[in-house]
Design an enzyme around this catalytic site. Structure first.
Site, PDB file in Angstrom:
ATOM      1  N   PRO A 332       0.943  -1.352  -0.197  1.00 28.44           N
ATOM      2  CA  PRO A 332      -0.166  -0.053   0.035  1.00 28.44           C
ATOM      3  C   PRO A 332       0.910   0.828   0.060  1.00 28.44           C
ATOM      4  O   PRO A 332       1.734   1.723   1.152  1.00 28.44           O
ATOM      5  CB  PRO A 332      -0.265  -0.425   0.857  1.00 28.44           C
ATOM      6  CG  PRO A 332      -0.129  -1.231   1.721  1.00 28.44           C
ATOM      7  CD  PRO A 332       0.776  -1.478   1.289  1.00 28.44           C
ATOM      8  N   ASP A 508       5.429   2.264   2.447  1.00 29.21           N
ATOM      9  CA  ASP A 508       4.696   1.024   2.894  1.00 29.21           C
ATOM     10  C   ASP A 508       4.280   1.856   4.225  1.00 29.21           C
ATOM     11  O   ASP A 508       4.691   1.496   5.443  1.00 29.21           O
ATOM     12  CB  ASP A 508       5.901   0.129   3.107  1.00 29.21           C
ATOM     13  CG  ASP A 508       4.685  -1.115   2.762  1.00 29.21           C
ATOM     14  OD1 ASP A 508       3.493  -0.928   3.589  1.00 29.21           O
ATOM     15  OD2 ASP A 508       5.181  -2.177   2.883  1.00 29.21           O
ATOM     16  N   HIS A 509       2.819   2.515   3.471  1.00 32.64           N
ATOM     17  CA  HIS A 509       1.942   2.450   4.640  1.00 32.64           C
ATOM     18  C   HIS A 509       1.892   1.525   5.985  1.00 32.64           C
ATOM     19  O   HIS A 509       1.234   1.608   6.630  1.00 32.64           O
ATOM     20  CB  HIS A 509       0.224   3.158   4.509  1.00 32.64           C
ATOM     21  CG  HIS A 509       0.046   4.003   5.201  1.00 32.64           C
ATOM     22  ND1 HIS A 509       0.313   4.291   6.247  1.00 32.64           N
ATOM     23  CD2 HIS A 509      -1.162   4.722   4.378  1.00 32.64           C
ATOM     24  CE1 HIS A 509      -0.574   4.880   6.663  1.00 32.64           C
ATOM     25  NE2 HIS A 509      -1.563   5.768   6.062  1.00 32.64           N
ATOM     26  N   ARG A 510       1.991   0.551   5.647  1.00 33.78           N
ATOM     27  CA  ARG A 510       1.747  -0.311   6.525  1.00 33.78           C
ATOM     28  C   ARG A 510       2.765  -0.296   7.593  1.00 33.78           C
ATOM     29  O   ARG A 510       2.251  -1.328   8.801  1.00 33.78           O
ATOM     30  CB  ARG A 510       2.114  -2.394   6.417  1.00 33.78           C
ATOM     31  CG  ARG A 510       1.238  -2.655   4.776  1.00 33.78           C
ATOM     32  CD  ARG A 510       1.179  -4.135   4.578  1.00 33.78           C
ATOM     33  NE  ARG A 510       2.489  -3.587   3.241  1.00 33.78           N
ATOM     34  CZ  ARG A 510       3.119  -4.638   2.790  1.00 33.78           C
ATOM     35  NH1 ARG A 510       2.918  -6.280   2.298  1.00 33.78           N
ATOM     36  NH2 ARG A 510       4.529  -4.836   2.417  1.00 33.78           N
ATOM     37  N   ILE A 512       4.885   2.592   7.965  1.00 36.49           N
ATOM     38  CA  ILE A 512       5.386   4.137   7.906  1.00 36.49           C
ATOM     39  C   ILE A 512       3.851   4.823   8.183  1.00 36.49           C
ATOM     40  O   ILE A 512       2.943   4.309   7.102  1.00 36.49           O
ATOM     41  CB  ILE A 512       6.213   4.257   7.012  1.00 36.49           C
ATOM     42  CG1 ILE A 512       7.366   3.941   7.196  1.00 36.49           C
ATOM     43  CG2 ILE A 512       6.064   6.196   7.530  1.00 36.49           C
ATOM     44  CD1 ILE A 512       8.328   3.888   6.270  1.00 36.49           C
TER      45      ILE A 512
END
Ligand code: CAO
Length: 536
Positions: A332, A508-510, A512
């Site tokens: 993501p 990577d939104h998972r 950060i």
């Protein structure tokens, strides 16, 4: 430190914990779901009463809990605000009381009104989702509606199999114990191994042996979607998770009690879909499988519309394409943009170029970028990290190997500048000129492109403003650098001409979150804008 316990969950006692949604070290938000409980009457997610960091988890899947059972130790960051039961201001919305008690609700020989069972002190709870519709054939225990208070999210399952004749509520309604949910017309219970009365009321939770925490009992009752293609059995958070990933839950095999689909099942499904790789999947985009049953890739005879020429992709494009595709669809991505004022830095760089040119290499902005990024990575180590194979741990690297995207006649390659933290700007500039030459001559070995912890893609020599670089997995961030441009910048009194460098950080939104990414780019901007920080 505060202990989070199971709140008042009414007459649900000794309820099985079916899923733990957090782990020690996790930062949780207020209201974030901590655990999922399941009795034969409802599925509930217990949210956190406050924000904080999980210190210790006191339960495990399979445990039985009641009101007051400890869930976890929370190091509360924010003032914990007790999740009080919704004291509904007398907003007239009287629950639609059922005419008859649920246990005696039969309104015809094989028809019953299904009502909200005893849900403890949850009163005037909002219906957030109605999971069935009139005419639908449903299984016993299939979830009918999702209710949500400020204390828990609950799914109310059907006490019996049958066909929904009429819905008695809609999303937004407020309900309490006894409120009618729907009218159910009983059907033959052919697959029911336990010969229960046809139209029974919701039962009390089974009182499981107290000293026997173990896996939740598996029920022989067939799971919901085996009967008439009904809705898959999953908690609201799992549904939300699946929706976010575009996963059709009907295709996911549940491994929880009664075939319930867990978070891990959705993750395993996605991993499986990705692992099947380019040869699998129903739809293909130029030879690459498209996941999740996307429509087929358009197969167009372009020559019908005008002259065309067909050329094969380069070897590097063929090799890197599937990896870029994997990274794009499985990570993501979010891209955070910012501008760095590099007026002073550029003046400094120009003043040094004569020096390096004598030594036979150019002192480019990229060498300063690498140095600045390493400084920011040290300040924000989660950007110099990777998710492990399980996807549940972050591996923070204590070395700084920066990959640099290089445009070559054969395609894009990413050689890695090793131990960039131990090198000065001149050394970095020298090494950059060597590796980019090696890359363009097609002489990079596999070792030159391995071990990267963070990447930079610079299109500054070409032009353009911002772009969204694709993360180079298993790294978690990549910085896109564009061409600097002179801009009028307000200094509080007047506009000043300043050289501004556009930056775009994909992360990577998972791993950060947005606030951390904005802090990282702000810090990077401050380092680039003040060369003293860079030299330090
Ligand atoms: N702003 C303004 N000018 C810039 C600049 C920037 N951000 N970055 C570089 N320049 C200038 C340089 O100073 C140089 O100017 P002179 O020719 O006047 O000296 C010129 O642009 C060319 O620079 P360069 O490209 O040779 O050197 P570099 O260190 O900036 O970049 C390298 C090296 C290897 C990264 C680059 O050549 C390259 O291949 N870039 C493409 C990377 C790419 O394709 N990324 C896309 C990934 S997504 O598909």
């Amino acid at each position: 430190m505060s202990q989070v316990v199971v709140p008042d969950i009414g007459d649900f006692k000794e309820v099985a914990v079916i899923e733990i949604l957090v782990k020690p070290g996790d930062t949780v938000a207020k209201e974030q779901s901590l655990i999922t409980l399941e009795s034969d009457k409802a599925t509930m997610e217990i949210p956190s009463p406050s924000a904080g960091v999980v210190k210790e988890v006191k339960v495990k899947a399979g445990d039985k809990v009641s009101q007051g059972s400890p869930i976890l130790e929370l190091d509360a960051k924010a003032e914990p605000k007790k999740a009080e039961p919704t004291k509904q201001d007398p907003k007239k919305q009287e629950p639609k009381k059922q005419e008859a008690a649920p246990s005696a609700a039969a309104s015809g020989p094989r028809t019953q009104t299904v009502a909200v069972p005893d849900i403890g002190d949850f009163k005037e709870v909002e219906v957030i989702e109605v999971l069935v519709k009139p005419g639908e054939k449903i299984a016993k225990e299939q979830s009918l509606v999702t209710l949500e208070s400020d204390k828990a999210t609950m799914e109310i399952p059907s006490p019996a199999a049958g066909v929904v004749k009429e819905l008695k509520l809609k999303p937004g309604d407020k309900v309490s114990q006894g409120s009618a949910i729907l009218v159910l017309e009983g059907t033959e219970q052919r697959a029911e191994p336990r010969a229960e009365p046809k139209a029974e009321a919701p039962k009390a939770a089974p009182s499981a042996p107290k000293a026997a925490p173990g896996p939740a009992p598996r029920s022989p009752v067939p799971e919901a979607r085996e009967e008439g293609g009904a809705k898959p059995h999953a908690s609201p958070s799992v549904r939300k998770f699946a929706r976010e990933l575009g996963v059709d839950l009907a295709q996911v095999q549940g491994s929880g009690p009664k075939g319930r689909i867990l978070h891990t099942d959705v993750q395993a499904f996605v991993k499986g879909a990705l692992a099947r790789g380019p040869s699998a999947g129903p739809a293909k985009a130029g030879g690459t499988a498209l996941p999740f049953n996307l429509p087929a890739w358009p197969d167009v005879d372009f020559a019908k519309f005008g002259p065309v020429e067909t050329k094969p992709l380069s070897r590097i494009q063929k090799l890197s394409g599937p990896y870029l595709h994997r990274n794009w669809i499985s990570i993501p991505h979010v891209t955070q943009c910012d501008d760095a004022d590099i007026t002073d830095l550029e003046a400094f760089r120009k003043a040094q170029t004569a020096e390096t040119e004598k030594k036979g290499f150019k002192l480019t902005m990229l060498a300063f970028m690498i140095k600045a990024c390493v400084t920011a990575l040290k300040q924000y180590p989660q950007f110099n990290a990777s998710l492990d194979k399980s996807g549940e741990n972050i591996i923070i690297k204590k070395y700084y190997h920066v990959g640099v995207a290089v445009d070559t006649p054969g395609g894009l390659v990413v050689p890695v500048v090793k131990d960039a933290d131990r090198k000065g700007v001149f050394d970095l500039a020298h090494e950059l000129s060597e590796i980019s030459k090696k890359a363009r001559d097609g002489k990079l070995g596999p070792g030159d492109m391995q071990g990267g912890t963070f990447s930079i893609s610079s299109l500054g020599g070409i032009g353009g403003s911002y772009f969204t670089p694709i993360i180079n997995a298993p790294e978690v961030a990549i910085l896109g650098v564009s061409r600097s441009v002179m801009k009028p910048v307000w200094d509080g009194k007047a506009f000043q001409p300043r050289l501004m460098l556009p930056l775009a950080l994909s992360y990577d939104h998972r791993v950060i979150d947005g606030a951390t990414a904005a802090r990282f780019t702000s810090y990077l901007v401050s380092v680039l804008s003040d060369i003293r920080k860079l030299i330090l």
